[in-house]
Design a protein around this motif. Structure first.
Motif: not given
Length: 303
Positions: A43, A54-55, A85-89, A91, A93-94
């Motif tokens: 990121r 980030a991951a 995988w998913r990030s809700t912020d 990218g 955090t994942w």
């Protein structure tokens, strides 16, 4: 974390890049970028000047929710925590939402026609077709799609193939979530949401890498494969070459030259057969399939 002065994005194998946006219109220096690479989901919050991890792991694709830029999806391959995988912020955090631990690679697709859904096309460790999975973010549920017709399809050219590590593509129509296009060695189209597929563009070329619906004209589809660039005006039924002026062919090193006619050459191309030239800029195809090394006898050039 990759800090300024550390490893750069150019030192990674990059599978996909997504532009998340910027804090001010036209302010490229503040653009947020996500990159799916062989060294993790990276990121950048400064337009690509610096990057952070980030991951960790190998990520082969990243896409964003069509209307919510904070919601992102990534595909992680060949790991005990591989899969969707998913990030809700945005990218930062994942977290894993769907596990597939034996995959070789995955590609993702989203559509404004069903914005809370994401589709994943992925292959097995041996490169063959593994499956297509649809995840519904709002409901928190996932559905494996039937994908009948993709493997051992009724075609004299075979089926999806075993090169998911190399050629893999998926696209969903921007106006009809039941219309799905996928590509591997060969390409396929579904009109029932992925339950069944039929072969598409069988006479165009093999090894499909890109499929994109035009956002304002869903009947227009752009495609990229080992044969170059193609466009469809009927949703994928027929395709037209757009390769004029494009150097989309790879010549193998075994090119041979006529002993007395320097302009006459013979050569093989990667997945594009063998071609010859009588001395002009126009080449004539001699064989199909994969090309290879060529030789012209110096004493008997007809051989």
């Amino acid at each position: 974390m990759d800090q300024p002065g550390g490893a750069t994005l150019a030192q990674r194998q990059v599978y996909a890049i997504h532009l998340l946006g910027s804090t001010a219109a036209g302010a490229d220096a503040s653009a947020v970028l996500l990159a799916a690479t062989n060294a993790g989901m990276l990121r950048s919050a400064d337009g690509g000047t610096t990057w952070s991890t980030a991951a960790s792991g190998i990520f082969t694709d990243v896409v964003a929710h069509p209307t919510n830029s904070a919601l992102l999806w990534g595909w992680k391959q060949n790991s005990t925590d591989g899969g969707l995988w998913r990030s809700t912020d945005g990218g930062v955090t994942w977290a894993q939402v769907f596990a597939v631990t034996t995959n070789v690679r995955g590609e993702l697709a989203v559509t404004p026609a069903a914005p809370d859904r994401v589709w994943a096309l992925y292959g097995k460790a041996d490169g063959t077709f593994s499956g297509i999975y649809r995840y519904d973010h709002a409901a928190g549920t996932g559905t494996p799609l039937g994908a009948a017709g993709v493997v051992n399809a009724a075609s004299n050219r075979g089926d999806f193939g075993n090169q998911a590590w190399y050629d893999l593509a998926i696209a969903v129509s921007p106006v009809n979530a039941a219309s799905i296009l996928i590509g591997g060695v060969r390409a396929y189209r579904s009109s029932d949401g992925g339950a069944t597929f039929t072969e598409m563009a069988a006479t165009i070329h093999c090894d499909w890498h890109a499929l994109v619906f035009h956002p304002a004209n869903p009947r227009r589809v752009y495609a990229g494969n080992d044969g170059g660039i193609f466009v469809s005006g009927d949703g994928g039924s027929t395709y037209t070459s757009r390769n004029a002026g494009v150097s989309a062919t790879l010549w193998y090193p075994g090119i041979s030259v006529h002993p007395t006619l320097p302009g006459a050459v013979l050569g093989g191309l990667q997945d594009n057969g063998a071609y010859s030239s009588g001395g002009s800029a126009l080449f004539q195809g001699l064989t199909g399939g994969a090309g290879g090394f060529t030789a012209i006898h110096p004493g008997s050039p007809q051989v």
